[in-house]
Design an enzyme around this catalytic site. Structure first.
Site, short mmCIF file in Angstrom:
data_model
loop_
_atom_site.label_atom_id
_atom_site.label_comp_id
_atom_site.label_asym_id
_atom_site.label_seq_id
_atom_site.Cartn_x
_atom_site.Cartn_y
_atom_site.Cartn_z
N GLU A 1 -6.85 -0.21 4.71
CA GLU A 1 -6.63 -1.08 5.89
C GLU A 1 -7.09 -2.51 5.62
OE1 GLU A 1 -4.71 -0.22 8.11
OE2 GLU A 1 -4.67 1.91 7.59
N GLY A 2 -6.90 -2.99 4.42
CA GLY A 2 -7.34 -4.33 4.04
C GLY A 2 -8.74 -4.25 3.49
#
Length: 584
Positions: free
Chosen positions: A428-429
């Site tokens: 998620e980053g």
């Protein structure tokens, strides 16, 4: 593994930090009555402890299995998912207009924390579906919503997010998956996606894949990306032209099928446009922002579970005499250094929980129309995601240390927490990307209004601490942290060299996390003191809240000042050694 949901702690944070009573006064969240919230936390705690937790080690050992495009979950998982669906848990935080229960995201986050503590690999399925629901509710056409949303909200079907490709990881704009318009208004999708969490499994009859792809005439980069819904099973009951071609063999979360998904091998993968053409990133960010808060929550959840495991072991393990004492061996919980370790675990867990719940409540208020709350949620999201997941790894490692050599072998279960936790700072980053987002975009939003308002609230808490004879000792530590963080923020705002700003981003995010954590624990200490003075609540619980806040202030907040140097020294030393020398 045994797990006990910390319902009293969760409820205290929901009331004091998330202000659920205030949320319940808003029309969208009127269902969040005190009795309802209590009942939800009690029942979800039973589901987590009695159903999800016993499967944690089972799933870790057995893992998900792939054969001929079919993924089989470990024993017990499909039945457990059926109980989750039967209980109506999938629609907890979904608006009633979409068939949900209309409760705040903050309450849904508390439930998701319990499930994740009990079994992170399993709870990932629920997390992805919740994000898919939010994306479709915000961006899909009424026709798509009618066809797919209700069954996602019920949990009958599950959802996924398909971004990453072999040549497009963090650089989503480099993706190559194609979408070609079809005469019936649908599209034909062709491409390969990797690292797709719960992309294929046998717990639900259908899987709703949200897929980023590019139209034939779309421009390069993120502006040319559109979002498509590709169901595993089409409306006519036929199997869509998509298949899982591989499962990753991972460090942890073994029961979570991390899939390579192939779309359109036979040029007949049907997809339906979600939102407008070229607006895929806007739609996907709705899902991703939900996921980033929930990934931060994974850090909290693993920290809680690992701490519980370590405390239980420390209470029964007898080893060595106390330093400076008699020769009689004592339980290791009586050793000062073990106590320091356990208190660090406890304080970091409670601080990150408060941050993530505050973040979730800001999302709720933003959805109810509060623009300032939306700005606060945007500011807090990268901090929640990155700091809380770093803490999850740190606490899992500290908890393993309590076990000594027994923690390094798999039989005790301590190692699984560390293995499972390690993915959260990556997906998620990555946390480095979250730090760049914080300093590059979020600090400057609306002219810096949101961080200025946040720091003003910390100042208000300092005023309250100084006016409280019992808690005034916390104020100097928090004041020093706030002063250092404000100075670092202003330095970053004034820096002219992009490399210098980027070099300070990660230590700055940790500064923010620690400062906010100290502040939120201080707020809880003030509330606990007020309740204790009024003679209400559990005295031991309230005393522990105060002590934990004091420990964090004295033992952890001093790190904030030390982080000022790496934030403000610039990038020169990072690049002073040549690439060739680094590789030598």
């Amino acid at each position: 593994m045994t797990y006990t949901a910390p319902a009293a702690e969760q409820r205290f944070v929901l009331d004091v930090i998330a202000d659920v009573p205030g949320l319940a006064a808003l029309p969208p969240y009127a269902n969040a009555t005190p009795d309802m919230v209590d009942a939800i936390l009690a029942e979800s705690g039973k589901l987590a402890s009695n159903v999800f937790a016993p499967l944690n080690a089972v799933g870790d050992k057995a893992g998900a299995r792939l054969a001929d495009g079919v993924v089989t979950l470990p024993p017990g998982f499909a039945d457990a998912y059926g109980l989750y669906v039967a209980g109506g848990w999938a629609g907890l935080g979904v608006a009633e207009a979409h068939g949900g229960q209309g409760l705040p995201f903050a309450v849904a986050v508390a439930v998701q924390e319990q499930l994740t503590s009990a079994n992170m690999a399993f709870a990932l399925c629920m997390m992805l579906s919740q994000g898919a629901i939010e994306a479709l509710a915000a961006h899909a056409s009424p026709e798509l919503q009618d066809r797919y949303l209700a069954r996602l909200v019920s949990g009958e079907w599950t959802g996924t997010m398909n971004l990453t490709e072999p040549s497009a990881g963090s650089d989503v704009g480099a993706l190559k998956t194609r979408a070609v318009p079809h005469a019936d208004g649908s599209y034909r999708i062709k491409g390969t996606k990797i690292y797709i969490t719960w992309g294929e499994h046998d717990a639900a009859d259908n899987i709703v894949h949200l897929v980023l792809a590019r139209l034939p005439d779309a421009p390069a980069g993120t502006k040319g990306i559109s979002l498509f819904l590709c169901p595993k099973i089409l409306p006519d009951g036929a199997r869509n032209d998509l298949i899982c071609t591989g499962l990753e063999h991972k460090l942890g979360i073994h029961a979570s099928p991390t899939c390579t998904m192939s779309f359109g091998d036979n040029d007949n993968c049907v997809g339906y446009l979600v939102g407008a053409e070229g607006a895929g990133m806007r739609a996907m960010f709705t899902m991703m922002n939900n996921a980033r808060v929930q990934v931060g929550l994974q850090g909290v959840a693993i920290a809680e579970a690992a701490t519980q495991h370590a405390v239980a072991f420390a209470r029964q393990r007898v080893q060595s005499a106390k330093f400076g004492g008699s020769r009689e061996a004592v339980r290791i919980i009586d050793h000062a250094d073990v106590r320091r370790t356990l208190m660090t675990c406890r304080a970091l867990t409670e601080a990150t929980r408060a941050l993530v719940y505050l973040n979730a409540a800001a999302v709720d208020r933003g959805h109810a129309g509060d623009a300032a709350a939306t700005g606060l949620a945007d500011l807090l999201t990268p901090i929640s995601k990155a700091w809380a997941t770093d803490v999850g790894v740190e606490v899992a490692s500290l908890a393993l240390q309590v076990f000594g050599g027994m923690g390094y072998v798999e039989e005790t279960g301590a190692a699984q927490f560390l293995r499972d936790a390690r993915i959260a700072p990556i997906y998620e980053g990555t946390n480095g990307i979250q730090a760049l987002d914080l300093v590059g975009r979020k600090l400057g939003m609306d002219g810096g209004t949101h961080w200025q308002e946040l720091f003003a609230q910390i100042g208000d808490t300092l005023h309250d601490l100084n006016a409280n004879a019992e808690l005034a000792g916390l104020a100097p530590w928090l004041d020093d942290a706030l002063t250092a963080t404000r100075a670092a923020t202003l330095w970053l705002a004034a820096a002219n060299n992009a490399d210098d700003v980027a070099a300070g981003a990660t230590p700055y995010l940790r500064m923010m996390g620690l400062t906010l954590g100290g502040w939120l624990l201080a707020k809880q200490a003030l509330a606990a003191q007020k309740q204790r003075d009024a003679g209400i609540g559990d005295a031991a619980f309230l005393a522990a809240k105060i002590t934990t806040a004091r420990f964090f202030a004295e033992q952890l907040l001093p790190q904030v000042g030390a982080l000022s140097a790496p934030v403000t020294r610039g990038a020169a030393t990072l690049f002073a050694i040549s690439e060739a020398t680094l590789a030598a």
